[in-house]
Write a protein that holds these residues in place. Sequence first.
Motif, PDB file in Angstrom:
ATOM      1  N   ALA A  59      16.017  -7.513   3.045  1.00  0.00           N
ATOM      2  CA  ALA A  59      16.761  -8.211   1.867  1.00  0.00           C
ATOM      3  C   ALA A  59      15.699  -8.618   0.847  1.00  0.00           C
ATOM      4  O   ALA A  59      15.910  -8.545  -0.177  1.00  0.00           O
ATOM      5  N   ALA A  60      14.397  -9.033   1.443  1.00  0.00           N
ATOM      6  CA  ALA A  60      13.331  -9.452   0.499  1.00  0.00           C
ATOM      7  C   ALA A  60      12.690  -8.313  -0.354  1.00  0.00           C
ATOM      8  O   ALA A  60      12.404  -8.226  -1.415  1.00  0.00           O
ATOM      9  N   ALA A  61      12.713  -6.967   0.615  1.00  0.00           N
ATOM     10  CA  ALA A  61      12.244  -5.828  -0.120  1.00  0.00           C
ATOM     11  C   ALA A  61      12.917  -5.244  -1.338  1.00  0.00           C
ATOM     12  O   ALA A  61      12.512  -5.011  -2.190  1.00  0.00           O
ATOM     13  N   GLN A  62      14.373  -5.584  -1.189  1.00  0.00           N
ATOM     14  CA  GLN A  62      15.261  -5.164  -2.450  1.00  0.00           C
ATOM     15  C   GLN A  62      14.964  -6.018  -3.530  1.00  0.00           C
ATOM     16  O   GLN A  62      14.846  -5.566  -4.739  1.00  0.00           O
ATOM     17  N   GLN A  63      14.652  -7.406  -3.235  1.00  0.00           N
ATOM     18  CA  GLN A  63      14.428  -8.379  -4.400  1.00  0.00           C
ATOM     19  C   GLN A  63      12.989  -8.000  -5.191  1.00  0.00           C
ATOM     20  O   GLN A  63      12.913  -8.101  -6.279  1.00  0.00           O
ATOM     21  N   PHE A  64      11.956  -7.637  -4.124  1.00  0.00           N
ATOM     22  CA  PHE A  64      10.740  -7.325  -4.635  1.00  0.00           C
ATOM     23  C   PHE A  64      10.905  -6.031  -5.577  1.00  0.00           C
ATOM     24  O   PHE A  64      10.159  -6.090  -6.438  1.00  0.00           O
ATOM     25  N   ASP A  65      11.750  -5.195  -5.086  1.00  0.00           N
ATOM     26  CA  ASP A  65      11.933  -3.720  -5.764  1.00  0.00           C
ATOM     27  C   ASP A  65      12.275  -4.089  -7.220  1.00  0.00           C
ATOM     28  O   ASP A  65      11.791  -3.515  -8.288  1.00  0.00           O
ATOM     29  N   LYS A  66      13.083  -5.138  -7.245  1.00  0.00           N
ATOM     30  CA  LYS A  66      13.761  -5.482  -8.577  1.00  0.00           C
ATOM     31  C   LYS A  66      12.609  -6.176  -9.483  1.00  0.00           C
ATOM     32  O   LYS A  66      12.681  -5.886 -10.603  1.00  0.00           O
TER      33      LYS A  66
ATOM     34  N   GLY B  48       9.481  -5.612  -9.149  1.00  0.00           N
ATOM     35  CA  GLY B  48       8.271  -4.831  -9.245  1.00  0.00           C
ATOM     36  C   GLY B  48       7.012  -5.246  -8.409  1.00  0.00           C
ATOM     37  O   GLY B  48       7.010  -6.599  -8.192  1.00  0.00           O
ATOM     38  N   PRO B  49       6.162  -4.482  -7.939  1.00  0.00           N
ATOM     39  CA  PRO B  49       5.102  -5.029  -6.870  1.00  0.00           C
ATOM     40  C   PRO B  49       4.265  -6.122  -7.621  1.00  0.00           C
ATOM     41  O   PRO B  49       3.850  -7.067  -6.936  1.00  0.00           O
ATOM     42  N   GLY B  50       3.655  -5.755  -8.933  1.00  0.00           N
ATOM     43  CA  GLY B  50       2.934  -6.732  -9.512  1.00  0.00           C
ATOM     44  C   GLY B  50       3.537  -8.279  -9.516  1.00  0.00           C
ATOM     45  O   GLY B  50       2.962  -9.170  -9.371  1.00  0.00           O
ATOM     46  N   ALA B  51       4.791  -8.101 -10.294  1.00  0.00           N
ATOM     47  CA  ALA B  51       5.535  -9.587 -10.369  1.00  0.00           C
ATOM     48  C   ALA B  51       5.835 -10.185  -9.263  1.00  0.00           C
ATOM     49  O   ALA B  51       5.653 -11.546  -9.265  1.00  0.00           O
ATOM     50  N   ALA B  52       6.285  -9.579  -8.168  1.00  0.00           N
ATOM     51  CA  ALA B  52       6.583 -10.144  -6.950  1.00  0.00           C
ATOM     52  C   ALA B  52       5.203 -10.893  -6.440  1.00  0.00           C
ATOM     53  O   ALA B  52       5.481 -11.874  -5.868  1.00  0.00           O
ATOM     54  N   ARG B  53       4.206 -10.085  -6.445  1.00  0.00           N
ATOM     55  CA  ARG B  53       2.790 -10.720  -5.847  1.00  0.00           C
ATOM     56  C   ARG B  53       2.458 -11.970  -6.727  1.00  0.00           C
ATOM     57  O   ARG B  53       2.307 -12.929  -6.156  1.00  0.00           O
ATOM     58  N   THR B  54       2.487 -11.928  -8.151  1.00  0.00           N
ATOM     59  CA  THR B  54       2.187 -12.912  -8.754  1.00  0.00           C
ATOM     60  C   THR B  54       2.913 -14.089  -8.570  1.00  0.00           C
ATOM     61  O   THR B  54       2.611 -15.369  -8.320  1.00  0.00           O
ATOM     62  N   LEU B  55       4.393 -13.884  -8.375  1.00  0.00           N
ATOM     63  CA  LEU B  55       5.293 -15.160  -8.381  1.00  0.00           C
ATOM     64  C   LEU B  55       5.161 -15.610  -6.879  1.00  0.00           C
ATOM     65  O   LEU B  55       5.090 -16.818  -6.816  1.00  0.00           O
ATOM     66  N   LEU B  56       4.789 -14.693  -5.751  1.00  0.00           N
ATOM     67  CA  LEU B  56       4.403 -15.345  -4.502  1.00  0.00           C
ATOM     68  C   LEU B  56       3.121 -16.020  -4.406  1.00  0.00           C
ATOM     69  O   LEU B  56       2.999 -17.039  -3.909  1.00  0.00           O
TER      70      LEU B  56
ATOM     71  N   VAL C 131       0.792 -14.002   1.604  1.00  0.00           N
ATOM     72  CA  VAL C 131       1.483 -13.374   0.555  1.00  0.00           C
ATOM     73  C   VAL C 131       1.183 -11.855   0.673  1.00  0.00           C
ATOM     74  O   VAL C 131       2.324 -11.057   0.403  1.00  0.00           O
ATOM     75  N   ASP C 132      -0.029 -11.228   1.027  1.00  0.00           N
ATOM     76  CA  ASP C 132      -0.294 -10.069   1.201  1.00  0.00           C
ATOM     77  C   ASP C 132       0.711  -9.460   2.514  1.00  0.00           C
ATOM     78  O   ASP C 132       0.993  -8.308   2.587  1.00  0.00           O
ATOM     79  N   ARG C 133       0.706 -10.245   3.776  1.00  0.00           N
ATOM     80  CA  ARG C 133       1.593  -9.957   4.961  1.00  0.00           C
ATOM     81  C   ARG C 133       2.908  -9.744   4.505  1.00  0.00           C
ATOM     82  O   ARG C 133       3.655  -8.702   4.967  1.00  0.00           O
ATOM     83  N   LEU C 134       3.552 -10.577   3.796  1.00  0.00           N
ATOM     84  CA  LEU C 134       5.013 -10.623   3.270  1.00  0.00           C
ATOM     85  C   LEU C 134       5.032  -9.250   2.383  1.00  0.00           C
ATOM     86  O   LEU C 134       6.158  -8.647   2.734  1.00  0.00           O
ATOM     87  N   LEU C 135       4.287  -9.219   1.800  1.00  0.00           N
ATOM     88  CA  LEU C 135       4.469  -7.870   0.606  1.00  0.00           C
ATOM     89  C   LEU C 135       4.263  -6.458   1.618  1.00  0.00           C
ATOM     90  O   LEU C 135       4.999  -5.655   1.287  1.00  0.00           O
ATOM     91  N   ALA C 136       3.547  -6.558   2.520  1.00  0.00           N
ATOM     92  CA  ALA C 136       3.146  -5.195   3.290  1.00  0.00           C
ATOM     93  C   ALA C 136       4.390  -5.066   4.310  1.00  0.00           C
ATOM     94  O   ALA C 136       4.737  -3.945   4.432  1.00  0.00           O
ATOM     95  N   GLN C 137       5.081  -6.074   4.666  1.00  0.00           N
ATOM     96  CA  GLN C 137       5.987  -5.817   5.864  1.00  0.00           C
ATOM     97  C   GLN C 137       7.246  -6.822   5.267  1.00  0.00           C
ATOM     98  O   GLN C 137       7.702  -7.753   6.199  1.00  0.00           O
TER      99      GLN C 137
END
Length: 191
Positions: A42-49, A51-59, A32-38
């Motif tokens: 396309a995934a970065a756009q979805q994570f931005d929508k 938000g970093p906290g919600a994306a990490r929680t969901l993953l 999860v942390d590796r994916l969020l770091a890099q």
Amino acid sequence: MHYRRLACFLLGLWLGGGLFMDMVVTENFRSVDRLLAQPAPAAAQQFDKLGPGAARTLLRHQVSEQNRWYFETWGVIETAMGVALLLVLLFGSTEKNFTLLLCLLMLLIVILQRFALTPQMVFLGRIIDWIPADHPADERARFWMLHRAFVGLELLKWALGLLLTGKLLFRSRRGADQDAELLERRNWAPR
């Protein structure tokens, strides 16, 4: 058939599978942390929508669900391997009571982990997945208490497994000859 070899093979599968499981569940959370770091663009756009906290929680929730399934499934597989090993030692060899006791204790630990601890950890894990880490929760405290008990039992099972491995591998030649003679008298010896 060489029953001690079969017993060693089953025990090796059991211990090796446990090591593999420990590696997989640990690496799942790190992914999860590796994916969020890099992330991929396309995934970065979805994570931005999100938000970093919600994306990490969901993953992390998704990874937790995978790990929960792995633990439940591995518990069933481990129970079957433990029963098979106990049956091989009980009916296919002339192992002494101490060897049988080691295997039985390992099997009882697995049954306790799978049918007592794992269901409670799964239930509590699904609750705490959605509680922010900085918020105190009774469920989180209970989950970590159960987790520590699970790990303690896992370490005990490993100690028993290594002791059982030693008993199976380093038995004296004289004992093996006596076992072959006893099997011959029982007409169980391979022909």
